[in-house]
Design a protein around this motif. Structure first.
Motif, PDB file in Angstrom:
ATOM      1  N   ASP A  86      31.601  39.452  19.412  1.00 44.27           N
ATOM      2  CA  ASP A  86      32.970  39.785  19.811  1.00 44.27           C
ATOM      3  C   ASP A  86      33.239  39.434  21.269  1.00 44.27           C
ATOM      4  O   ASP A  86      34.394  39.217  21.651  1.00 44.27           O
ATOM      5  CB  ASP A  86      33.248  41.279  19.611  1.00 44.27           C
ATOM      6  N   LEU A  87      32.187  39.412  22.069  1.00 45.35           N
ATOM      7  CA  LEU A  87      32.339  39.175  23.505  1.00 45.35           C
ATOM      8  C   LEU A  87      32.004  37.747  23.905  1.00 45.35           C
ATOM      9  O   LEU A  87      31.898  37.438  25.092  1.00 45.35           O
ATOM     10  CB  LEU A  87      31.455  40.162  24.284  1.00 45.35           C
ATOM     11  N   GLN A  88      31.878  36.872  22.924  1.00 44.48           N
ATOM     12  CA  GLN A  88      31.612  35.467  23.196  1.00 44.48           C
ATOM     13  C   GLN A  88      32.923  34.726  23.460  1.00 44.48           C
ATOM     14  O   GLN A  88      33.985  35.114  23.001  1.00 44.48           O
ATOM     15  CB  GLN A  88      30.880  34.821  22.018  1.00 44.48           C
ATOM     16  N   VAL A 134      36.916  45.001  31.824  1.00 45.77           N
ATOM     17  CA  VAL A 134      36.988  46.444  31.990  1.00 45.77           C
ATOM     18  C   VAL A 134      35.614  47.080  31.855  1.00 45.77           C
ATOM     19  O   VAL A 134      35.376  48.180  32.338  1.00 45.77           O
ATOM     20  CB  VAL A 134      37.989  47.072  30.993  1.00 45.77           C
ATOM     21  N   GLY A 135      34.682  46.390  31.197  1.00 42.28           N
ATOM     22  CA  GLY A 135      33.330  46.921  31.045  1.00 42.28           C
ATOM     23  C   GLY A 135      32.974  47.314  29.632  1.00 42.28           C
ATOM     24  O   GLY A 135      32.171  48.233  29.413  1.00 42.28           O
ATOM     25  N   VAL A 136      33.515  46.621  28.649  1.00 46.39           N
ATOM     26  CA  VAL A 136      33.163  46.857  27.243  1.00 46.39           C
ATOM     27  C   VAL A 136      31.710  46.417  27.022  1.00 46.39           C
ATOM     28  O   VAL A 136      31.308  45.341  27.475  1.00 46.39           O
ATOM     29  CB  VAL A 136      34.106  46.090  26.296  1.00 46.39           C
ATOM     30  N   LYS A 137      30.943  47.232  26.320  1.00 45.89           N
ATOM     31  CA  LYS A 137      29.538  46.938  26.058  1.00 45.89           C
ATOM     32  C   LYS A 137      29.298  46.752  24.558  1.00 45.89           C
ATOM     33  O   LYS A 137      29.840  47.509  23.743  1.00 45.89           O
ATOM     34  CB  LYS A 137      28.641  48.070  26.568  1.00 45.89           C
ATOM     35  N   GLU A 138      28.491  45.753  24.229  1.00 49.82           N
ATOM     36  CA  GLU A 138      28.158  45.535  22.824  1.00 49.82           C
ATOM     37  C   GLU A 138      27.343  46.714  22.290  1.00 49.82           C
ATOM     38  O   GLU A 138      26.630  47.391  23.031  1.00 49.82           O
ATOM     39  CB  GLU A 138      27.387  44.233  22.658  1.00 49.82           C
ATOM     40  N   ARG A 178      43.124  47.237  33.457  1.00 55.57           N
ATOM     41  CA  ARG A 178      42.178  46.363  34.125  1.00 55.57           C
ATOM     42  C   ARG A 178      42.303  44.907  33.718  1.00 55.57           C
ATOM     43  O   ARG A 178      41.527  44.067  34.171  1.00 55.57           O
ATOM     44  CB  ARG A 178      40.737  46.839  33.856  1.00 55.57           C
ATOM     45  N   SER A 179      43.276  44.608  32.869  1.00 52.98           N
ATOM     46  CA  SER A 179      43.466  43.234  32.394  1.00 52.98           C
ATOM     47  C   SER A 179      42.176  42.689  31.802  1.00 52.98           C
ATOM     48  O   SER A 179      41.827  41.516  31.977  1.00 52.98           O
ATOM     49  CB  SER A 179      43.944  42.338  33.549  1.00 52.98           C
ATOM     50  N   GLY A 180      41.461  43.541  31.076  1.00 54.32           N
ATOM     51  CA  GLY A 180      40.139  43.206  30.584  1.00 54.32           C
ATOM     52  C   GLY A 180      40.143  42.168  29.476  1.00 54.32           C
ATOM     53  O   GLY A 180      40.592  42.455  28.355  1.00 54.32           O
ATOM     54  N   ASN A 181      39.618  40.989  29.780  1.00 56.59           N
ATOM     55  CA  ASN A 181      39.494  39.974  28.733  1.00 56.59           C
ATOM     56  C   ASN A 181      38.509  40.399  27.656  1.00 56.59           C
ATOM     57  O   ASN A 181      38.623  39.990  26.497  1.00 56.59           O
ATOM     58  CB  ASN A 181      39.064  38.635  29.342  1.00 56.59           C
ATOM     59  N   ASP A 182      37.531  41.228  28.052  1.00 52.75           N
ATOM     60  CA  ASP A 182      36.583  41.731  27.046  1.00 52.75           C
ATOM     61  C   ASP A 182      37.294  42.622  26.034  1.00 52.75           C
ATOM     62  O   ASP A 182      37.057  42.522  24.822  1.00 52.75           O
ATOM     63  CB  ASP A 182      35.415  42.468  27.709  1.00 52.75           C
ATOM     64  N   ALA A 183      38.213  43.458  26.491  1.00 52.27           N
ATOM     65  CA  ALA A 183      38.981  44.298  25.575  1.00 52.27           C
ATOM     66  C   ALA A 183      39.890  43.457  24.678  1.00 52.27           C
ATOM     67  O   ALA A 183      40.053  43.742  23.484  1.00 52.27           O
ATOM     68  CB  ALA A 183      39.813  45.314  26.357  1.00 52.27           C
ATOM     69  N   VAL A 184      40.473  42.392  25.247  1.00 52.98           N
ATOM     70  CA  VAL A 184      41.320  41.485  24.459  1.00 52.98           C
ATOM     71  C   VAL A 184      40.518  40.839  23.345  1.00 52.98           C
ATOM     72  O   VAL A 184      40.965  40.763  22.185  1.00 52.98           O
ATOM     73  CB  VAL A 184      41.958  40.407  25.359  1.00 52.98           C
ATOM     74  N   HIS A 185      39.309  40.383  23.651  1.00 53.45           N
ATOM     75  CA  HIS A 185      38.506  39.699  22.646  1.00 53.45           C
ATOM     76  C   HIS A 185      38.031  40.656  21.544  1.00 53.45           C
ATOM     77  O   HIS A 185      37.954  40.261  20.372  1.00 53.45           O
ATOM     78  CB  HIS A 185      37.333  38.986  23.317  1.00 53.45           C
ATOM     79  N   VAL A 186      37.747  41.903  21.895  1.00 51.76           N
ATOM     80  CA  VAL A 186      37.350  42.866  20.863  1.00 51.76           C
ATOM     81  C   VAL A 186      38.540  43.194  19.963  1.00 51.76           C
ATOM     82  O   VAL A 186      38.406  43.241  18.728  1.00 51.76           O
ATOM     83  CB  VAL A 186      36.777  44.140  21.506  1.00 51.76           C
ATOM     84  N   PRO A 240      44.052  34.159  23.870  1.00 49.40           N
ATOM     85  CA  PRO A 240      44.870  35.371  23.854  1.00 49.40           C
ATOM     86  C   PRO A 240      44.859  36.156  25.148  1.00 49.40           C
ATOM     87  O   PRO A 240      45.724  37.006  25.366  1.00 49.40           O
ATOM     88  CB  PRO A 240      44.250  36.191  22.716  1.00 49.40           C
ATOM     89  N   ASP A 241      43.888  35.864  26.042  1.00 52.66           N
ATOM     90  CA  ASP A 241      43.762  36.647  27.263  1.00 52.66           C
ATOM     91  C   ASP A 241      44.478  36.050  28.467  1.00 52.66           C
ATOM     92  O   ASP A 241      44.526  36.655  29.537  1.00 52.66           O
ATOM     93  CB  ASP A 241      42.280  36.881  27.604  1.00 52.66           C
ATOM     94  N   GLY A 242      45.027  34.836  28.330  1.00 47.55           N
ATOM     95  CA  GLY A 242      45.742  34.209  29.435  1.00 47.55           C
ATOM     96  C   GLY A 242      44.870  33.401  30.364  1.00 47.55           C
ATOM     97  O   GLY A 242      45.371  32.812  31.338  1.00 47.55           O
TER      98      GLY A 242
END
Length: 420
Positions: A138-140, A149-153, A169-177, A209-211
């Motif tokens: 999901d975080l690839q 933002v600090g999402v962890k697998e 936090r404009s977290g791209n990790d959150a967008v990808h999840v 999707p994250d800009g």
């Protein structure tokens, strides 16, 4: 985890019925030098890029012209001096009238302001109490140097947690999840492009999707204003956009004393500096979001919504050429101040069109009695509750269709600076 709201008196208001004018008169125009097409992202190297000689006319023909567009009446305040943004637009969030603009339809890199379209597309689809355990895949695929933002697998998050990560936090990790939960990045990108078209955001092409910067990924100040206006009709979108700070779930770790696993949390603050302030920059009175962004190609971008004396304005600013990272907020604040001071003292130079307006979108500045105006009216009747043509925060049962292409809504929309 519900967001707790502390409403201050200056942010509460009841907005009156507003009507979108069907007729826009000829205008006083200040025109910049024309140039060739700019569908691709300007890099800002060497000579500064110039806007195309002719851009989209969605919302009115005047919005398709390069340079500053404004039509002052007697006693109108002058526009702020020394604005350096490549593109900007000031509009009334409820009526959709564009009060002034500068290269409104110039296709530029949007940075994380594109996350407004992501939220417009995905937020209504996922229940916010749904839980999800993050998989490594999901975080690839996130770009190098992405905001996180600090999402962890292998950790579990609620949809609500993830949206806090996106908005604050404009977290791209959150967008990808969230994209993974929506069926994947490719599916989400396709849906975002479709959503953009449904909102008549014809300048926008989504690649990620994250800009994050990608060749061919573009939007415009006009389109970003459409995304913000659409999003602010959703109560959850409004709350997330107005949240100044919150707690975000941390990693699960073993307690050294008890030997038991325990999951902590950490604080996050909204990166929208008109909401939270910064050194040398105070929070803007009446601000209620919406989204900021910054990348190499986009420079700094920002869309903000604010209320004063019952009036709600939307301002989008893209790529200031001067100043530091706070310049986009300073220029936005200047344009908001001007917009509130110009109330009733300028004629509109265009409008933010309703979703599904079809051919009428191209004739937004024309008289409502034209064939295109009739087409817009017919299309609007097919979709009375959707898109940017409806004033924000619609109260059930209060929609009224007026005249040729006009919507009016009486509603309560609390503009608040939320803390969680």
């Amino acid at each position: 985890m519900p967001i707790s709201s502390h409403y201050s008196a200056r942010f509460r208001h009841t907005c009156a019925v507003s009507v979108l004018s069907a007729t826009l008169a000829a205008s006083l125009v200040v025109v910049a030098s024309p140039a060739a097409s700019a569908d691709e992202t300007p890099e800002g190297k060497g000579k500064q890029p110039k806007p195309p000689a002719q851009m989209s006319t969605v919302g009115g023909s005047q919005l398709g012209r390069p340079g500053t567009q404004v039509k002052p009446k007697a006693g109108a305040p002058a526009l702020p001096k020394k604005l350096s943004a490549r593109s900007w637009i000031v509009s009334d969030a409820e009526s959709g009238k564009v009060l002034a603009s500068h290269n409104a339809h110039w296709k530029l890199a949007p940075a994380s302001t594109l996350k407004m379209l992501f939220a417009d597309t995905v937020l209504p689809k996922l229940p916010k109490d749904r839980q999800y355990k993050v998989k490594p895949e999901d975080l690839q695929g996130m770009g190098e140097g992405s905001s996180l933002v600090g999402v962890k697998e292998e950790e579990t998050y609620s949809v609500h947690d993830l949206w806090l990560g996106v908005f604050l936090r404009s977290g791209n990790d959150a967008v990808h999840v969230l994209s993974a939960m929506n069926g994947g990045v490719d599916k989400t990108v396709g849906e975002m492009n479709a959503k953009a078209r449904s909102l008549n955001a014809t300048d926008t092409r989504v690649v990620s999707p994250d800009g994050y910067d990608h060749p061919g990924q573009v939007s415009s100040a006009y389109d970003l204003s459409l995304f913000a206006r659409s999003g602010m009709q959703n109560a959850d979108f409004r709350k997330y956009a107005a949240t100044a700070d919150a707690k975000f779930p941390g990693e699960t770790k073993k307690d050294k004393k008890t030997g038991k696993k325990k999951r902590g949390s950490f604080g996050i603050q909204n990166t929208n500096r008109l909401l939270t302030g910064d050194v040398g920059l105070d929070p803007y009175p009446g601000i209620a979001g919406v989204k900021n962004g910054s990348t190499t190609n986009a420079g700094s971008t920002f869309t903000g919504v604010a209320e004063r004396n019952g009036r709600v304005l939307l301002v989008t600013v893209m790529h200031p050429e001067k100043g530091d990272g706070l310049e986009v907020y300073k220029e936005t604040a200047k344009l908001l101040d001007w917009g509130f001071a110009a109330d009733g003292k300028v004629s509109p130079v265009g409008r933010l069109v309703a979703s599904g307006s079809g051919a009428g979108a191209q004739a937004g500045g024309q008289a409502g009695g034209t064939a295109d105006g009739k087409a817009a009216h017919a299309s609007a009747k097919k979709e009375p509750s959707g898109g940017a043509g409806v004033a924000l925060g619609v109260t059930a049962g209060c929609l009224v269709l007026l005249a040729a292409v006009a919507y009016a809504v009486h509603r309560r929309w609390p503009l608040t600076r939320n803390r969680r």
